[in-house]
Design an enzyme around this catalytic site. Structure first.
Site, PDB file in Angstrom:
ATOM      1  CG  ASN A 184     -40.850  45.541 -46.853  1.00 60.15           C
ATOM      2  OD1 ASN A 184     -41.664  45.789 -45.788  1.00 60.15           O
ATOM      3  ND2 ASN A 184     -41.347  45.880 -48.273  1.00 60.15           N
TER       4      ASN A 184
ATOM      5  CE  LYS B  14     -42.834  43.093 -49.483  1.00 60.51           C
ATOM      6  NZ  LYS B  14     -43.494  42.682 -50.908  1.00 60.51           N
TER       7      LYS B  14
ATOM      8  CG  HIS C 291     -42.529  48.689 -51.490  1.00 61.83           C
ATOM      9  ND1 HIS C 291     -43.486  47.873 -51.941  1.00 61.83           N
ATOM     10  CD2 HIS C 291     -41.554  47.681 -51.144  1.00 61.83           C
ATOM     11  CE1 HIS C 291     -42.939  46.666 -52.062  1.00 61.83           C
ATOM     12  NE2 HIS C 291     -41.740  46.443 -51.884  1.00 61.83           N
TER      13      HIS C 291
ATOM     14  CD  GLU D 154     -45.901  45.289 -51.949  1.00 66.15           C
ATOM     15  OE1 GLU D 154     -45.677  45.252 -50.667  1.00 66.15           O
ATOM     16  OE2 GLU D 154     -45.280  44.217 -52.387  1.00 66.15           O
TER      17      GLU D 154
ATOM     18  CD  GLU E  73     -38.031  45.940 -53.297  1.00 62.57           C
ATOM     19  OE1 GLU E  73     -37.513  45.142 -52.479  1.00 62.57           O
ATOM     20  OE2 GLU E  73     -39.351  46.513 -53.058  1.00 62.57           O
TER      21      GLU E  73
ATOM     22  N   GLY F 293     -42.538  38.943 -54.838  1.00 66.62           N
ATOM     23  CA  GLY F 293     -43.451  37.904 -54.120  1.00 66.62           C
ATOM     24  C   GLY F 293     -43.901  37.090 -55.191  1.00 66.62           C
TER      25      GLY F 293
ATOM     26  CB  SER G 277     -38.075  36.373 -55.743  1.00 70.71           C
ATOM     27  OG  SER G 277     -39.646  36.590 -55.975  1.00 70.71           O
TER      28      SER G 277
ATOM     29  N   GLY H 156     -38.171  40.641 -48.625  1.00 74.29           N
ATOM     30  CA  GLY H 156     -39.682  40.564 -48.269  1.00 74.29           C
ATOM     31  C   GLY H 156     -39.970  38.974 -47.705  1.00 74.29           C
ATOM     32  N   GLY H 157     -40.788  38.287 -48.279  1.00 72.30           N
ATOM     33  CA  GLY H 157     -41.197  36.755 -47.571  1.00 72.30           C
ATOM     34  C   GLY H 157     -39.901  36.295 -46.963  1.00 72.30           C
TER      35      GLY H 157
END
Ligand code: 13P
Length: 251
Positions: free
Chosen positions: A9, A11, A95, A97, A167, A173, A212, A233-234
């Site tokens: 993802n 983002k 999600h 967010e 999640e 994050g 993470s 994510g990251g």
């Protein structure tokens, strides 16, 4: 044997130049892996680039959101049928967010899930509790209600062609990953809840962990019996990291 999936993802990150290098790195770095489905979910404007770089490869394309409406006067929205028209397979729904920053309610999430399924897309439904909710001991209540909002609206059978992503918000994050045991506990709870409606769907559905996930912790998470891959994510923005995570999920 459940399908193992690793989905990136991105983002709201990327640029034409960065994406090109990243996508090429993912395609070459995950080539030949067996037993894992690799997916990249980019912002809308870059979906054409995904199509160019990924079509004909083993890596699938996905979006990060869609509209619950099919067409009409909904300025700024993108419908499920448009994504399907574009040749997409996956779409992330609900999600945290989107729930927290953009005010998506469980009702909206359920409507979006239905729009995705009706269009033939595979929704990746995200559920997860906040830190305060975990500390209050209501994790199962929270994720159970998030799941029920969807199954109550579309029925458990509609989950047959979908993916769930657990999640925990406190792990997104933050660098603070859920332990494999913490994640497994919630994954088993979600699977049992689906099994109470439809045992066959529950046995087959892939439940991904997100929050993470890195190359260094993916293997121990994916070793748990109810963790069928990850939503990343990251670490999905760095091809070496993402490829290692895909490798950890492969047979
Ligand atoms: P991180 O992997 O950056 O924690 O993000 C997880 C996530 O939100 C994926 O959807």
């Amino acid at each position: 044997m459940r399908n193992k999936i690793v989905a990136g993802n991105w983002k709201m990150n990327g640029s034409l130049a960065l994406n090109e290098a990243l996508l090429k790195g993912v395609v070459s770095g995950t080539a030949g892996l067996e037993g894992v489905t690799c997916v990249v979910c980019s912002p809308f404007p870059y979906l054409f680039q995904l199509q160019g770089e990924l079509s004909g490869t083993h890596v699938f394309s996905g979006a990060q959101n869609l509209s619950q409406y099919d067409k009409g006067a909904y300025t700024g929205e993108v419908s499920a049928s448009m994504l399907r028209d574009f040749g997409l397979t996956y779409v992330i729904i609900g999600h945290s967010e989107r729930r927290a920053i953009f005010g998506e309610t469980s009702v909206t999430v359920a409507e979006k899930f239905k729009a995705a399924v009706d269009a033939g897309l595979v929704p990746i439904l995200c559920v997860g509790e906040s830190l305060a909710e975990r500390e209050a001991g209501i994790t199962e209540k929270v994720v159970g209600e998030q799941l029920d909002a969807v199954t109550g609206y579309v029925g458990a059978e509609a989950l047959a062609h979908s993916v769930i992503a657990y999640e925990p918000v406190w792990a997104i994050g933050t660098g603070r990953t859920a332990t494999p045991e913490q994640a497994q506990e919630v994954h088993a709870f979600l699977r049992n809840r689906i099994a109470s409606l439809n045992a066959e769907v529950a046995a087959k559905i892939s439940i991904l962990y997100g929050g993470s996930v890195k190359a260094s912790n993916a293997e121990e998470l994916f070793a748990m019996p109810d963790i069928d891959g990850g939503l990343i994510g990251g670490a999905s923005l760095v091809s070496g990291e993402f490829n290692e995570i895909c490798r950890a999920a492969a047979r």
